[in-house]
Design a protein around this motif. Structure first.
Motif, PDB file in Angstrom:
ATOM      1  N   GLY A 246       0.805  -1.212   0.000  1.00 57.51           N
ATOM      2  CA  GLY A 246       0.000   0.000   0.000  1.00 57.51           C
ATOM      3  C   GLY A 246       0.839   1.262   0.000  1.00 57.51           C
ATOM      4  O   GLY A 246       2.068   1.218  -0.105  1.00 57.51           O
ATOM      5  N   SER A 247       0.143   2.392   0.114  1.00 53.17           N
ATOM      6  CA  SER A 247       0.801   3.698   0.044  1.00 53.17           C
ATOM      7  C   SER A 247       0.338   4.598   1.178  1.00 53.17           C
ATOM      8  O   SER A 247      -0.781   4.451   1.687  1.00 53.17           O
ATOM      9  CB  SER A 247       0.490   4.386  -1.293  1.00 53.17           C
ATOM     10  N   LEU A 248       1.203   5.507   1.541  1.00 57.64           N
ATOM     11  CA  LEU A 248       0.892   6.570   2.489  1.00 57.64           C
ATOM     12  C   LEU A 248       1.624   7.828   2.048  1.00 57.64           C
ATOM     13  O   LEU A 248       2.687   7.740   1.412  1.00 57.64           O
ATOM     14  CB  LEU A 248       1.321   6.220   3.916  1.00 57.64           C
ATOM     15  N   ARG A 249       1.069   8.980   2.422  1.00 64.35           N
ATOM     16  CA  ARG A 249       1.785  10.229   2.200  1.00 64.35           C
ATOM     17  C   ARG A 249       1.908  10.965   3.524  1.00 64.35           C
ATOM     18  O   ARG A 249       0.905  11.287   4.167  1.00 64.35           O
ATOM     19  CB  ARG A 249       1.079  11.124   1.179  1.00 64.35           C
ATOM     20  N   LEU A 250       3.136  11.217   3.906  1.00 60.11           N
ATOM     21  CA  LEU A 250       3.411  11.978   5.115  1.00 60.11           C
ATOM     22  C   LEU A 250       3.591  13.453   4.764  1.00 60.11           C
ATOM     23  O   LEU A 250       4.107  13.779   3.689  1.00 60.11           O
ATOM     24  CB  LEU A 250       4.675  11.470   5.803  1.00 60.11           C
ATOM     25  N   SER A 251       3.180  14.301   5.691  1.00 57.72           N
ATOM     26  CA  SER A 251       3.346  15.747   5.527  1.00 57.72           C
ATOM     27  C   SER A 251       4.128  16.301   6.700  1.00 57.72           C
ATOM     28  O   SER A 251       3.990  15.816   7.823  1.00 57.72           O
ATOM     29  CB  SER A 251       1.986  16.441   5.457  1.00 57.72           C
ATOM     30  N   CYS A 252       4.898  17.311   6.436  1.00 58.81           N
ATOM     31  CA  CYS A 252       5.652  18.010   7.471  1.00 58.81           C
ATOM     32  C   CYS A 252       5.451  19.502   7.255  1.00 58.81           C
ATOM     33  O   CYS A 252       5.982  20.068   6.287  1.00 58.81           O
ATOM     34  CB  CYS A 252       7.129  17.652   7.405  1.00 58.81           C
ATOM     35  N   ALA A 253       4.683  20.103   8.133  1.00 58.94           N
ATOM     36  CA  ALA A 253       4.411  21.529   8.028  1.00 58.94           C
ATOM     37  C   ALA A 253       5.385  22.300   8.900  1.00 58.94           C
ATOM     38  O   ALA A 253       5.552  21.996  10.091  1.00 58.94           O
ATOM     39  CB  ALA A 253       2.976  21.813   8.462  1.00 58.94           C
ATOM     40  N   SER A 254       6.028  23.288   8.296  1.00 53.25           N
ATOM     41  CA  SER A 254       7.015  24.092   9.007  1.00 53.25           C
ATOM     42  C   SER A 254       6.410  25.426   9.421  1.00 53.25           C
ATOM     43  O   SER A 254       5.593  25.999   8.694  1.00 53.25           O
ATOM     44  CB  SER A 254       8.229  24.346   8.103  1.00 53.25           C
ATOM     45  N   SER A 255       6.849  25.919  10.596  1.00 55.98           N
ATOM     46  CA  SER A 255       6.371  27.221  11.065  1.00 55.98           C
ATOM     47  C   SER A 255       7.016  28.363  10.304  1.00 55.98           C
ATOM     48  O   SER A 255       6.536  29.499  10.355  1.00 55.98           O
ATOM     49  CB  SER A 255       6.633  27.381  12.562  1.00 55.98           C
ATOM     50  N   GLY A 256       8.101  28.061   9.601  1.00 55.29           N
ATOM     51  CA  GLY A 256       8.781  29.066   8.806  1.00 55.29           C
ATOM     52  C   GLY A 256       8.948  28.597   7.384  1.00 55.29           C
ATOM     53  O   GLY A 256       8.567  27.484   7.029  1.00 55.29           O
ATOM     54  N   SER A 257       9.533  29.435   6.579  1.00 52.40           N
ATOM     55  CA  SER A 257       9.751  29.080   5.181  1.00 52.40           C
ATOM     56  C   SER A 257      10.671  27.866   5.060  1.00 52.40           C
ATOM     57  O   SER A 257      11.744  27.836   5.660  1.00 52.40           O
ATOM     58  CB  SER A 257      10.386  30.256   4.436  1.00 52.40           C
ATOM     59  N   ILE A 258      10.252  26.902   4.282  1.00 59.47           N
ATOM     60  CA  ILE A 258      11.081  25.700   4.127  1.00 59.47           C
ATOM     61  C   ILE A 258      12.376  26.016   3.387  1.00 59.47           C
ATOM     62  O   ILE A 258      13.350  25.284   3.503  1.00 59.47           O
ATOM     63  CB  ILE A 258      10.313  24.567   3.415  1.00 59.47           C
ATOM     64  N   PHE A 259      12.410  27.121   2.652  1.00 53.65           N
ATOM     65  CA  PHE A 259      13.625  27.481   1.938  1.00 53.65           C
ATOM     66  C   PHE A 259      14.594  28.280   2.803  1.00 53.65           C
ATOM     67  O   PHE A 259      15.669  28.659   2.351  1.00 53.65           O
ATOM     68  CB  PHE A 259      13.281  28.231   0.651  1.00 53.65           C
ATOM     69  N   SER A 260      14.224  28.525   4.054  1.00 57.89           N
ATOM     70  CA  SER A 260      15.160  29.151   4.981  1.00 57.89           C
ATOM     71  C   SER A 260      16.144  28.126   5.543  1.00 57.89           C
ATOM     72  O   SER A 260      17.149  28.503   6.154  1.00 57.89           O
ATOM     73  CB  SER A 260      14.403  29.819   6.132  1.00 57.89           C
ATOM     74  N   PHE A 261      15.858  26.854   5.316  1.00 62.89           N
ATOM     75  CA  PHE A 261      16.733  25.790   5.801  1.00 62.89           C
ATOM     76  C   PHE A 261      17.683  25.342   4.690  1.00 62.89           C
ATOM     77  O   PHE A 261      17.352  25.381   3.517  1.00 62.89           O
ATOM     78  CB  PHE A 261      15.911  24.590   6.261  1.00 62.89           C
ATOM     79  N   ASP A 262      18.848  24.902   5.092  1.00 65.62           N
ATOM     80  CA  ASP A 262      19.788  24.372   4.100  1.00 65.62           C
ATOM     81  C   ASP A 262      19.320  23.028   3.553  1.00 65.62           C
ATOM     82  O   ASP A 262      19.622  22.673   2.407  1.00 65.62           O
ATOM     83  CB  ASP A 262      21.173  24.241   4.724  1.00 65.62           C
ATOM     84  N   ALA A 263      18.619  22.292   4.371  1.00 62.07           N
ATOM     85  CA  ALA A 263      18.092  21.008   3.937  1.00 62.07           C
ATOM     86  C   ALA A 263      16.928  20.604   4.825  1.00 62.07           C
ATOM     87  O   ALA A 263      16.834  21.028   5.978  1.00 62.07           O
ATOM     88  CB  ALA A 263      19.167  19.920   3.984  1.00 62.07           C
ATOM     89  N   MET A 264      16.064  19.791   4.273  1.00 59.04           N
ATOM     90  CA  MET A 264      14.998  19.151   5.046  1.00 59.04           C
ATOM     91  C   MET A 264      14.971  17.681   4.672  1.00 59.04           C
ATOM     92  O   MET A 264      15.536  17.283   3.652  1.00 59.04           O
ATOM     93  CB  MET A 264      13.644  19.806   4.772  1.00 59.04           C
ATOM     94  N   GLY A 265      14.322  16.905   5.496  1.00 58.18           N
ATOM     95  CA  GLY A 265      14.298  15.499   5.170  1.00 58.18           C
ATOM     96  C   GLY A 265      13.448  14.689   6.117  1.00 58.18           C
ATOM     97  O   GLY A 265      12.785  15.223   7.016  1.00 58.18           O
ATOM     98  N   TRP A 266      13.482  13.406   5.882  1.00 60.49           N
ATOM     99  CA  TRP A 266      12.747  12.443   6.689  1.00 60.49           C
ATOM    100  C   TRP A 266      13.714  11.382   7.204  1.00 60.49           C
ATOM    101  O   TRP A 266      14.578  10.908   6.467  1.00 60.49           O
ATOM    102  CB  TRP A 266      11.657  11.766   5.858  1.00 60.49           C
ATOM    103  N   TYR A 267      13.541  11.056   8.460  1.00 57.18           N
ATOM    104  CA  TYR A 267      14.282   9.986   9.106  1.00 57.18           C
ATOM    105  C   TYR A 267      13.266   9.045   9.732  1.00 57.18           C
ATOM    106  O   TYR A 267      12.104   9.402   9.919  1.00 57.18           O
ATOM    107  CB  TYR A 267      15.217  10.546  10.181  1.00 57.18           C
ATOM    108  N   ARG A 268      13.708   7.849  10.068  1.00 62.00           N
ATOM    109  CA  ARG A 268      12.798   6.915  10.720  1.00 62.00           C
ATOM    110  C   ARG A 268      13.541   6.117  11.776  1.00 62.00           C
ATOM    111  O   ARG A 268      14.762   5.931  11.698  1.00 62.00           O
ATOM    112  CB  ARG A 268      12.140   5.981   9.709  1.00 62.00           C
ATOM    113  N   GLN A 269      12.779   5.641  12.742  1.00 63.61           N
ATOM    114  CA  GLN A 269      13.346   4.834  13.815  1.00 63.61           C
ATOM    115  C   GLN A 269      12.405   3.696  14.130  1.00 63.61           C
ATOM    116  O   GLN A 269      11.270   3.924  14.555  1.00 63.61           O
ATOM    117  CB  GLN A 269      13.612   5.680  15.057  1.00 63.61           C
TER     118      GLN A 269
END
Length: 119
Positions: free
Chosen positions: A16-39
């Motif tokens: 199956g499929s899922l879509r995760l979302s990550c909403a930032s309080s600031g502009s996502i382009f203010s960061f050098d990088a963004m990403g997803w990790y898992r544990q």
């Protein structure tokens, strides 16, 4: 203070499929990088995928061809589309944002969202 809020996790059957979302309080382009990790239980947190402000991506070998990162600047949101899910994808997924200031890296994390893939 940067806030990252994940959503979209849940229980899904293998394949199956899922879509995760990550909403930032600031502009996502203010960061050098963004990403997803898992544990997963009993394991260390591992990289799933990162995307730089310039758009370069780095996927873990285990998810290449199945997962896709994308972003919406108008919504300050980064997404993780997960297809062909496997039981071994079961984990808590964390959104990450990184700032590099004077060569020092500052990491921000969301609270995590659980993804469970049943066989």
């Amino acid at each position: 203070q940067v806030q990252l809020v994940e959503s979209g996790g849940g229980l899904v059957r293998a394949g199956g499929s899922l879509r995760l979302s990550c909403a930032s309080s600031g502009s996502i382009f203010s960061f050098d990088a963004m990403g997803w990790y898992r544990q997963a239980p009993g394991k260390k947190r591992e990289l799933v995928v990162t995307i730089t402000s310039g758009g370069s991506t780095n996927y873990a070998d285990s998810v290449k061809g199945r997962f896709t990162i994308s972003r919406d600047s108008a919504k300050n949101t980064v997404y993780l589309q997960m297809n062909s899910l496997k039981p071994e994808d079961t984990a808590v997924y964390y959104c990450n944002a990184r700032e590099v200031i004077f060569r020092l890296a500052y990491d921000y994390w969301g609270q995590g969202t659980q993804v469970t893939v049943s066989s």
